[in-house]
Scaffold this motif. Structure first.
Motif, mmCIF file in Angstrom:
data_model
loop_
_atom_site.group_PDB
_atom_site.id
_atom_site.type_symbol
_atom_site.label_atom_id
_atom_site.label_comp_id
_atom_site.label_asym_id
_atom_site.label_seq_id
_atom_site.Cartn_x
_atom_site.Cartn_y
_atom_site.Cartn_z
ATOM 1 N N HIS A 1 -6.737 9.908 -1.472
ATOM 2 C CA HIS A 1 -6.132 8.638 -1.873
ATOM 3 C C HIS A 1 -5.335 8.048 -0.704
ATOM 4 O O HIS A 1 -5.425 6.844 -0.418
ATOM 5 C CB HIS A 1 -5.245 8.871 -3.095
ATOM 6 C CG HIS A 1 -4.732 7.627 -3.718
ATOM 7 N ND1 HIS A 1 -3.477 7.560 -4.255
ATOM 8 C CD2 HIS A 1 -5.281 6.398 -3.905
ATOM 9 C CE1 HIS A 1 -3.271 6.355 -4.744
ATOM 10 N NE2 HIS A 1 -4.349 5.622 -4.535
ATOM 11 N N HIS A 2 -4.575 8.878 -0.015
ATOM 12 C CA HIS A 2 -3.827 8.410 1.148
ATOM 13 C C HIS A 2 -4.768 7.917 2.242
ATOM 14 O O HIS A 2 -4.512 6.880 2.870
ATOM 15 C CB HIS A 2 -2.928 9.526 1.690
ATOM 16 C CG HIS A 2 -1.740 9.804 0.819
ATOM 17 N ND1 HIS A 2 -1.501 11.026 0.288
ATOM 18 C CD2 HIS A 2 -0.741 9.003 0.388
ATOM 19 C CE1 HIS A 2 -0.401 10.985 -0.435
ATOM 20 N NE2 HIS A 2 0.073 9.761 -0.398
ATOM 21 N N GLN B 1 -7.432 0.902 4.368
ATOM 22 C CA GLN B 1 -7.037 -0.438 3.917
ATOM 23 C C GLN B 1 -5.949 -1.004 4.838
ATOM 24 O O GLN B 1 -6.005 -2.170 5.231
ATOM 25 C CB GLN B 1 -6.536 -0.379 2.473
ATOM 26 C CG GLN B 1 -6.126 -1.719 1.914
ATOM 27 C CD GLN B 1 -5.601 -1.608 0.479
ATOM 28 O OE1 GLN B 1 -5.460 -0.514 -0.066
ATOM 29 N NE2 GLN B 1 -5.311 -2.743 -0.123
ATOM 30 N N HIS C 1 2.632 1.784 -3.323
ATOM 31 C CA HIS C 1 1.666 2.341 -4.274
ATOM 32 C C HIS C 1 1.512 3.848 -4.064
ATOM 33 O O HIS C 1 1.595 4.634 -5.003
ATOM 34 C CB HIS C 1 0.327 1.616 -4.089
ATOM 35 C CG HIS C 1 -0.829 2.224 -4.783
ATOM 36 N ND1 HIS C 1 -0.984 2.196 -6.152
ATOM 37 C CD2 HIS C 1 -1.914 2.878 -4.285
ATOM 38 C CE1 HIS C 1 -2.112 2.815 -6.476
ATOM 39 N NE2 HIS C 1 -2.701 3.236 -5.365
ATOM 40 N N CYS D 1 0.848 -1.208 0.000
ATOM 41 C CA CYS D 1 0.000 0.000 0.000
ATOM 42 C C CYS D 1 0.876 1.248 0.000
ATOM 43 O O CYS D 1 0.635 2.197 -0.763
ATOM 44 C CB CYS D 1 -0.921 0.023 1.211
ATOM 45 S SG CYS D 1 -2.255 -1.181 1.168
ATOM 46 N N ARG E 1 -7.748 6.742 1.875
ATOM 47 C CA ARG E 1 -8.362 5.494 1.402
ATOM 48 C C ARG E 1 -7.469 4.300 1.742
ATOM 49 O O ARG E 1 -7.930 3.287 2.256
ATOM 50 C CB ARG E 1 -8.606 5.590 -0.103
ATOM 51 C CG ARG E 1 -9.194 4.366 -0.721
ATOM 52 C CD ARG E 1 -9.345 4.545 -2.237
ATOM 53 N NE ARG E 1 -10.028 3.422 -2.798
ATOM 54 C CZ ARG E 1 -11.346 3.251 -2.808
ATOM 55 N NH1 ARG E 1 -12.134 4.159 -2.290
ATOM 56 N NH2 ARG E 1 -11.885 2.186 -3.341
ATOM 57 N N HIS E 2 -6.174 4.454 1.464
ATOM 58 C CA HIS E 2 -5.258 3.345 1.737
ATOM 59 C C HIS E 2 -4.930 3.226 3.224
ATOM 60 O O HIS E 2 -4.583 2.135 3.683
ATOM 61 C CB HIS E 2 -4.009 3.456 0.861
ATOM 62 C CG HIS E 2 -4.294 3.090 -0.562
ATOM 63 N ND1 HIS E 2 -4.534 1.794 -0.966
ATOM 64 C CD2 HIS E 2 -4.439 3.856 -1.666
ATOM 65 C CE1 HIS E 2 -4.794 1.770 -2.265
ATOM 66 N NE2 HIS E 2 -4.744 3.018 -2.712
#
Length: 181
Positions: A166-167, A173, A53, A50, A169-170
């Motif tokens: 985006h950060h 995760q 990415h 992650c 979101r991960h």
């Protein structure tokens, strides 16, 4: 699109990025190698993947943002207006539960899990500096080509909002991965 007070917008992005940085410093860098490399199954990413990415996005966008800051003389406190495409990308990142396939150029490539954590922390520190610097700069009129297509450009404000979403979101995760490990 509805205008957003620029100071409120920048302050929000800055605070959200501080949360991400603090999580990385307090949690990720204290994980063991097996925790950083654990994935729930063959189709899932590990914490290190992650971060790899996310680092690939930072490797592209942070130098672009820093370059804009070096060479721009567009000062403005005008309200921020999301672009239609930038707003769409940010909304996609905020859609929890929906999976997206990573662009080939942003697939993880981990050789050292601890290096990925260190790089992520460094990038979050750079991101904070960029966000802070854009408090004075124009984030409406200056655009940057996306990493996926040089033909598609987004406003600086949209790039900043996308990267933070985006950060986050991960980060969600990563919490799931750690809970399963």
């Amino acid at each position: 699109m509805k205008a957003i007070d620029k100071n409120t917008f920048i302050t929000d992005l800055y605070q959200r990025t501080e949360v991400l940085l603090n999580e990385a410093v307090e949690r990720y860098q204290n994980l063991k190698d097996d925790q950083l490399n654990f994935s729930m199954d063959d189709k899932s990413w590990s914490v290190a993947e992650c971060l790899s990415h996310l680092n690939s996005y930072g490797n592209y966008y942070l130098p672009k943002l820093e370059e804009v800051l070096k060479h721009t003389n567009h000062y403005s406190n005008a309200p921020f207006r999301k672009g239609w495409l930038g707003g769409y990308f940010v909304k996609m990142m905020e859609a929890r539960g929906k999976k997206f396939k990573a662009a080939k150029i942003h697939l993880p490539n981990v050789t050292d899990a601890y290096q990925e954590v260190a790089e992520f922390i460094s990038q979050q520190e750079r991101m904070l500096k960029c966000i802070s610097a854009f408090r004075e700069m124009d984030i409406n009129d200056v655009s940057i080509a996306t990493s996926v297509s040089k033909l598609v450009k987004l406003k600086v404000g949209d790039i900043l909002a996308f990267m933070v979403a985006h950060h986050e979101r991960h980060a969600v995760q990563i919490k799931r991965i750690l809970a399963a490990g």
